[in-house]
Design an enzyme around this catalytic site. Sequence first.
Site, PDB file in Angstrom:
ATOM      1  CD  GLU A 177      20.906  21.545  15.771  1.00 24.39           C
ATOM      2  OE1 GLU A 177      20.678  20.643  16.602  1.00 24.39           O
ATOM      3  OE2 GLU A 177      20.717  21.400  14.540  1.00 24.39           O
ATOM      4  NE  ARG A 210       6.074  19.072  13.270  1.00 19.18           N
ATOM      5  CZ  ARG A 210       6.480  17.866  12.903  1.00 19.18           C
ATOM      6  NH1 ARG A 210       5.996  16.797  13.517  1.00 19.18           N
ATOM      7  NH2 ARG A 210       7.346  17.723  11.920  1.00 19.18           N
TER       8      ARG A 210
END
Length: 279
Positions: free
Chosen positions: A100, A200
């Site tokens: 990230e 999800r």
Amino acid sequence: MAHCISPEAEKVLDKEFTILNKGFVRLVDYMGNDDRIVQSARVSYGKGTKSYRQDKGLITYLLRNDHTSPFEQVVLTFHVKMPIFVARQWIRHRTARVNEISGRYSVMEPEFYVPTEKDVAYQSTDNKQGRAEEDVPQSLREKVIELLRKDQETAYGNYQSMLDDNIARELARISLPLSLYTEMYWQIDLHNLLHFLRLRLDPHAQKEIRVYAEVLYSLTKKVCPVAIEAFDNHIRGAQRFSARELKALQDLLKKKTVALEGKEYDRFIEKLGMDPSEL
């Protein structure tokens, strides 16, 4: 074992699919496809000697019976950009490899997620982590949007002021809100990706991560269409019943009284996708 190519996936490699205004998903790379799943399961070489129908049957059998290791032979790499609060839910799936962007090294851009007015909702009274379906007055919707925008502008202004005073980026960043966009490379095998999608894509998942899951689903389908078809039939479109629920289903089919009450009964009816008045 031959290198596996999915023509439909090749068409979308590195293509940016915009989500939530400033967010996106890109399929950066993939290793393996449906062929790799059956090659791994049969421990064979090259494309194999079985027909398409037999390969499809094998993939369905493997998925339905939780033989997960052949699916782990397929790996997909995505470049994703999302609000930090979405990333914090995303990172709960700990079976991926993640890199990230770091606010210690990089100056974060003034990019923030603001929900649309139609997505402003009250807290649900029966779901501690969800939104109610009750309509919110337009004036309150506008107030929420304005408050979010003002807070974002103030937070980023203070951040920029500290950077201008040469305060360390790792300190200046700590007051930035969860609505700030972040980016990461996310690499995951197909078995764990299907688990991510099962959770999800569910209607109970927060909308903001669900829209990302929908794009991941469509890109994965281009890599492994047969596996996704099996996923749709045996996981996404299926239900798992407890022993008591299975007994209730048997009683229902036999036109007997269902021995479930309260929330247990409500969950059972929800799984069946039925209106209680239909029983």
